[in-house]
Design a protein around this motif. Structure first.
Motif, PDB file in Angstrom:
ATOM      1  N   ASP A 100       0.834  -1.206   0.000  1.00  0.00           N
ATOM      2  CA  ASP A 100       0.000   0.000   0.000  1.00  0.00           C
ATOM      3  C   ASP A 100       0.869   1.256   0.000  1.00  0.00           C
ATOM      4  O   ASP A 100       2.027   1.215   0.424  1.00  0.00           O
ATOM      5  CB  ASP A 100      -0.872  -0.029   1.269  1.00  0.00           C
ATOM      6  CG  ASP A 100      -2.141   0.803   1.110  1.00  0.00           C
ATOM      7  OD1 ASP A 100      -2.275   1.471   0.074  1.00  0.00           O
ATOM      8  OD2 ASP A 100      -2.981   0.765   2.024  1.00  0.00           O
ATOM      9  N   ASP A 101       0.300   2.347  -0.463  1.00  0.00           N
ATOM     10  CA  ASP A 101       0.955   3.666  -0.412  1.00  0.00           C
ATOM     11  C   ASP A 101       2.362   3.640  -0.991  1.00  0.00           C
ATOM     12  O   ASP A 101       3.274   4.289  -0.471  1.00  0.00           O
ATOM     13  CB  ASP A 101       1.022   4.188   1.038  1.00  0.00           C
ATOM     14  CG  ASP A 101      -0.344   4.265   1.676  1.00  0.00           C
ATOM     15  OD1 ASP A 101      -1.352   4.260   0.928  1.00  0.00           O
ATOM     16  OD2 ASP A 101      -0.419   4.319   2.918  1.00  0.00           O
ATOM     17  N   GLU A 143      -4.084   4.871  -7.058  1.00  0.00           N
ATOM     18  CA  GLU A 143      -5.057   5.302  -6.048  1.00  0.00           C
ATOM     19  C   GLU A 143      -5.431   6.761  -6.285  1.00  0.00           C
ATOM     20  O   GLU A 143      -4.681   7.515  -6.901  1.00  0.00           O
ATOM     21  CB  GLU A 143      -4.435   5.234  -4.647  1.00  0.00           C
ATOM     22  CG  GLU A 143      -4.138   3.853  -4.129  1.00  0.00           C
ATOM     23  CD  GLU A 143      -3.692   3.929  -2.665  1.00  0.00           C
ATOM     24  OE1 GLU A 143      -4.388   3.352  -1.821  1.00  0.00           O
ATOM     25  OE2 GLU A 143      -2.660   4.559  -2.366  1.00  0.00           O
TER      26      GLU A 143
HETATM   27 CA    CA Z   1      -3.238   3.618   0.020  1.00  0.00          CA
END
Ligand code: CA
Ligand code: C2E
Ligand code: CA
Length: 646
Positions: A533-534, A590
């Motif tokens: 993630d991220d 995202e």
């Molecule tokens: Ca994220």
């Protein structure tokens, strides 16, 4: 040898106490002297003999001098040696007693008459007896005085030679023997009780010192610091300030876990040495248990305080060397100043602790001064923590689902589960407002298990090809039995492991350890998938991508919708997408909010997209509706916007 010395020092102290006792109550000495003077001068007046009168006058002078000396000398004054005090007393005591006895003996021999003889003999014997008891602390003086009073009377009786006086002379030695026994008994009792009191005082001082010392570093401990802090607050000059530094070592836990407690202790001792050599004289350095140190220092002003903090940070940043190993520990510091940040010890400590917390949150290796806003933050966090535990029970939390869409077909492939808190008073709370508190307090473990269970249950109701993604916090992974908990949630929901995807951020992997490795290894062996993630917000993600079996990389939304998107971010997304296709991983963009963004990430090679452009996170029934619509209408409801632009 040293024990003997110790015993001598002890005896010396006891002796001092006993000698001092001779000088206590000079008024009782004065009353006795007054009585002696009256008796001797009255006797001289009756006897009318020059030699007798001379002895009576000498006794009077001795009495007056003794009283004057007793009032003049303060036995507590250390300038007077014990020997000197004792000798001065001894001379006066012996002179007075000897002259008193002599006068009584002379009265008998001279036949001064029954009245005068009884007056002198009676008083002299009483004095000799009484003084034996009063001065029993110094038996030589007590018995010396007694003998000097009694012997001349005995000798006088012998010389006078009448039957009564002979009997008296014969019994005087027995009286003296009795007095020796009484005096030595009394002396022993006094001596023992004083010695005992002395020993317990010494012991108490020693215990007090021990109770205020930390064993590992030899520094003051919490109790010692409290004591020093209160002293410092009481004695600080008006124009100066007290600075309280609360330090926490940044990487101590790792050292301790990795290299063992012994090395840990050596790091603490070394830290203690460094701190003591860097602080100004008069400061107190203490260890507050664990890897926390507190320093109390007097400073001129804030600037001086800041300079000292910089010196401490620099000093603790230098590597330490143990057995050819170089360890860099480093520290964070919270600072509170008196009087600005608090006027008492408790407040100062509390505020320095809050400042430390802030320093650690802002990234390690820095110092922070206390600021009143920190108190509000803390109160807020505490409130949230208490409410969060109750909220889980009261069903105030729910899970929303945000679709992750295939950029080629426009179909929903996955829903990311995002937690929401509908607070009865505060309204809807975003995860950013309570997930950090949940992490900090450990509530995240319970909360995370609940989320996984709920998400798995909802997903089990969707078509087979739709998966669910759940966010995991670092603490959840490290909790004992974490992998088993996830498997239990899947079993309970009846969901196949490959339909669950766990999103983890780099921070989980930065504290890389065997627990993380085992967690990811165990679950991916069972078929659970992992997404990073991220991506792009941390540092060395490529290394982790290589090491762990990620099936997805989620490029952080700052690359898509940040303030500085442009050619560079495009190039980065492109490179990541390239990497993804080589390693057989999907790349998710995202934060897609606009059609242009969707178009551009698709052109750059991202395979999946997520963002408000497609849908916000929605409750489970809406998620189900989106899926039904998409499948029922033969094509993509959600992707229509996409197709319109594509
Ligand atoms: Ca994220
Ligand atoms: P995240 O994992 O990066 O989740 C995506 C966040 O971006 C979500 O915020 C989502 O609502 C938001 N978002 C999605 N599309 C867009 C968009 O087009 N524009 C913008 N500006 N934002 C978009 P949310 O739900 O507030 O979650 C914030 C963070 O909280 C998440 O970031 C995640 O790290 C954490 N979080 C959320 N739910 C959970 C959970 O159940 N467990 C754990 N451990 N963390 C969670
Ligand atoms: Ca996420």
């Amino acid at each position: 040898m040293s024990r003997k010395l110790g015993a001598d020092a002890m005896n010396e102290q006891v002796r001092r106490t006993l000698v001092s006792s001779l000088y206590t109550q000079p008024s009782s000495l004065a009353i006795g002297a007054f009585n002696g003077i009256l008796v001797s001068l009255a006797a001289a007046w009756f006897v009318q003999n020059a030699v007798f009168t001379a002895v009576a006058v000498a006794m009077t002078v001795a009495a007056l001098v003794r009283v004057a000396v007793a009032f003049a000398i303060n036995p507590d004054n250390a300038r007077h040696s014990t020997d000197k005090l004792e000798t001065i007393y001894e001379i006066g005591a012996f002179a007075y007693a000897g002259l008193f006895g002599l006068l009584a003996g002379m009265a008998i021999v001279m036949g001064a008459g029954a009245g005068v003889e009884v007056l002198l003999v009676g008083h002299a014997l009483c004095y000799g007896t009484g003084i034996s008891a009063r001065n029993a602390g110094r038996p030589v003086i007590a018995l010396g005085q007694m003998v000097l009073c009694f012997v001349p009377i005995g000798v006088g009786g012998l010389l006078e030679g009448s039957a009564g006086y002979l009997v008296m002379a014969a019994t005087i030695p027995f009286a003296m023997l009795a007095m020796v026994a009484i005096t030595s008994n009394t002396f022993l009792t006094i001596y023992q009780s004083i010695a005992h009191a002395q020993a317990s005082r010494t012991m108490a001082t020693k215990m007090e010192r021990l109770a205020r010392t930390d064993v590992v570093t030899g520094l003051a401990n919490r109790a010692g610091l409290n004591h020093a802090l209160v002293q410092a607050i009481m004695n600080v000059p008006r124009e100066r300030q007290i600075a309280l530094f609360w330090l926490d070592l940044d990487r101590f836990k790792e050292v301790n876990d990795l290299l063992g407690h012994q090395t840990g202790d050596r790091v603490l001792a070394k830290t203690a040495d460094r701190l003591q050599s860097v602080v100004p004289a008069g400061s107190t350095v203490s260890r507050f248990g664990g890897d926390e140190f507190v320093i109390v220092s007097e400073v001129d002003d804030r600037a001086a305080c800041e300079a000292l903090a910089v010196r401490i940070l620099d000093d603790l940043h230098r590597p330490m060397e143990f057995d050819r190993e170089q360890l860099e520990v480093g520290c964070s510091i919270g600072i509170a100043l008196m009087p600005e940040d608090g006027e008492d010890a408790d407040t100062l400590l509390q505020h320095a602790d809050l400042a430390l917390y802030d320093a650690k949150m802002g990234g390690r290796g820095r110092s922070r001064f206390f600021d009143p806003s920190m108190t509000r933050d803390l109160a807020n966090r505490r409130e949230i923590e208490a409410e969060l535990r109750a909220a889980i029970q009261r069903d105030e939390l729910s899970i929303f689902f945000q679709p992750i869409v295939d950029l080629q077909t426009g179909k929903i492939r996955t829903f990311e589960a995002l937690v929401r808190w509908f607070h009865p008073v505060k309204g809807e709370l975003r995860p950013d407002q309570f997930i950090p508190v949940a992490e900090e307090t450990g509530v995240i473990v319970t909360l995370g298990n609940w989320i996984t269970k709920q998400a798995a249950k909802v997903c089990a109701g969707w078509p087979e090809d739709v998966t669910v993604a759940v966010n995991l916090s670092p603490l959840q992974i490290k909790a004992p039995g974490a992998a088993l908990g996830i498997m239990a949630a899947l079993r309970e929901a009846g969901l196949a492991p490959h339909r669950l995807e766990l999103e983890i951020t780099e921070s989980v992997l930065v504290d890389d350890n065997s627990a993380t490795e085992r967690f990811i290894g165990d679950l991916s062996a069972k078929g659970v998938r992992f997404a990073m993630d991220d991506f792009g917000t941390g540092y060395s993600s490529l290394g982790y991508i290589n090491k762990y079996p990620f099936s997805k990389i989620k490029v952080d939304r700052s690359f898509v919708s940040g303030p500085d998107i442009g050619r560079k971010t495009q190039a980065i997304i492109h490179a990541v997408a390239e990497l993804g296709s080589q390693l057989d991983m999907e790349i998710v963009a995202e934060g897609l909010e606009k059609a242009e963004q969707v178009e551009s990430v698709r052109a750059a090679g991202c395979t999946l997209g997520q963002g408000y452009y497609f849908s916000r996170a929605v409750p489970d029934y809406l998620a189900a509706m989106l899926l039904a619509q998409e499948r029922g209408e033969h094509g993509s409801a959600i992707g229509r916007g996409l197709q319109a632009t594509g």
